[in-house]
Design a protein around this motif. Structure first.
Motif, short mmCIF file in Angstrom:
data_model
loop_
_atom_site.label_atom_id
_atom_site.label_comp_id
_atom_site.label_asym_id
_atom_site.label_seq_id
_atom_site.Cartn_x
_atom_site.Cartn_y
_atom_site.Cartn_z
N CYS A 92 -4.63 -3.84 -5.09
CA CYS A 92 -3.41 -4.64 -4.83
C CYS A 92 -3.82 -6.29 -3.45
O CYS A 92 -3.52 -6.93 -3.24
CB CYS A 92 -1.91 -4.24 -4.51
N SER A 112 1.08 -1.51 -0.12
CA SER A 112 -0.51 -0.03 -0.34
C SER A 112 0.78 2.34 0.35
O SER A 112 1.91 1.20 0.36
CB SER A 112 -0.80 0.12 1.41
N VAL A 113 0.21 2.24 -0.85
CA VAL A 113 1.30 3.55 -0.69
C VAL A 113 1.23 4.21 0.80
O VAL A 113 0.95 3.93 1.14
CB VAL A 113 0.52 4.71 -1.74
N SER A 117 -3.89 0.88 -4.24
CA SER A 117 -3.56 0.21 -3.02
C SER A 117 -4.61 -1.25 -2.67
O SER A 117 -4.13 -2.11 -2.22
CB SER A 117 -3.06 0.25 -2.02
N GLN A 161 -2.42 1.07 4.46
CA GLN A 161 -3.06 0.14 4.63
C GLN A 161 -4.87 1.08 4.36
O GLN A 161 -5.25 0.68 5.60
CB GLN A 161 -2.93 -0.38 6.28
#
Length: 223
Positions: A141, A55-56, A138, A60
């Motif tokens: 993902c 995550s960027v 994110s 999260q």
């Protein structure tokens, strides 16, 4: 202080297994789900895979709503039907009949539905200051991690995207700032197709590598 770099290394055999799982991941629809409950250990393993997604800024930015209640599923299913009926006219005439006949979800059949939300940060996020959308990426993902973990466990997972996200959010009582990214159906299945179903039905063809992988840019000079 520099972080230790003694993380696990994987063998070629293990890499081949991961590649095989990726190639055999499938979107599973309602006509494939079995009427068999999922063990809690299986659910937790899939969720753990989601929580270990990148995550960027290590933000999260995800929240997951696990849905087993039949009444809630029915409300979401009704939203799906309304959106599917609204969108049929968007397709060419030769595809409209096929679209109407396709089974595109498993909301009622799957023992577990999972609504995946993006929860924006209240402050600036490292790596997200120039591209706000990477927060949403994110969350995607996390969904991919769930899909691959489910496939490795021989569990079917389907992503339902023909939904009104705001309506589904209201059904689930989601905070107004949260954004629905994915609505997933999870459960045991009677089998997996050897190819994506829409490829088998010739809805679309798989794109060739040379059509989508470019070297150094799009052929234009430096700006």
């Amino acid at each position: 202080m520099e972080a230790p770099r003694s993380g696990k290394l994987y063998s070629t055999t293990e890499a081949d297994i991961l590649y095989d799982i990726i190639r055999n991941r499938r979107d599973v629809r309602g006509n494939r789900f079995l009427n068999k409950p999922l063990e809690e250990t299986v659910v937790r393993r899939v969720m753990s895979a989601a929580l270990h997604a990148p995550s960027v800024g290590f933000s999260q930015p995800w929240e997951f709503v696990l849905i087993r209640d039949a009444a809630v599923k029915r409300a979401v299913y009704d939203s799906y039907v309304a959106e599917k009926d609204r969108s049929v006219s968007l397709f060419a005439d030769d595809k409209q009949q096929t679209y109407q006949q396709l089974k595109l979800e498993g909301i009622l059949e799957a023992p577990l539905n999972i609504a995946v939300f993006y929860k924006p940060s209240s402050g600036p996020v490292l790596g997200q200051t120039a591209m706000q959308e990477v927060g949403l990426y994110s969350v995607v993902c996390a969904v991919q991690n769930m899909w691959l973990m489910a496939r490795a466990l021989n569990i079917g997972l389907g992503w339902v995207s023909i939904l009104d996200p705001e309506h589904v959010g209201r059904i689930l009582g989601a905070p107004e700032q949260n954004r629905l990214v994915a609505y997933l159906c999870l459960g045991y299945t009677d089998g997996f197709y050897t190819q994506p179903e829409l490829e088998l039905l010739q809805w679309e063809k798989r794109k060739l590598e040379e059509a989508v992988i470019l070297e150094e840019g799009y052929g234009r000079g430096l700006v």
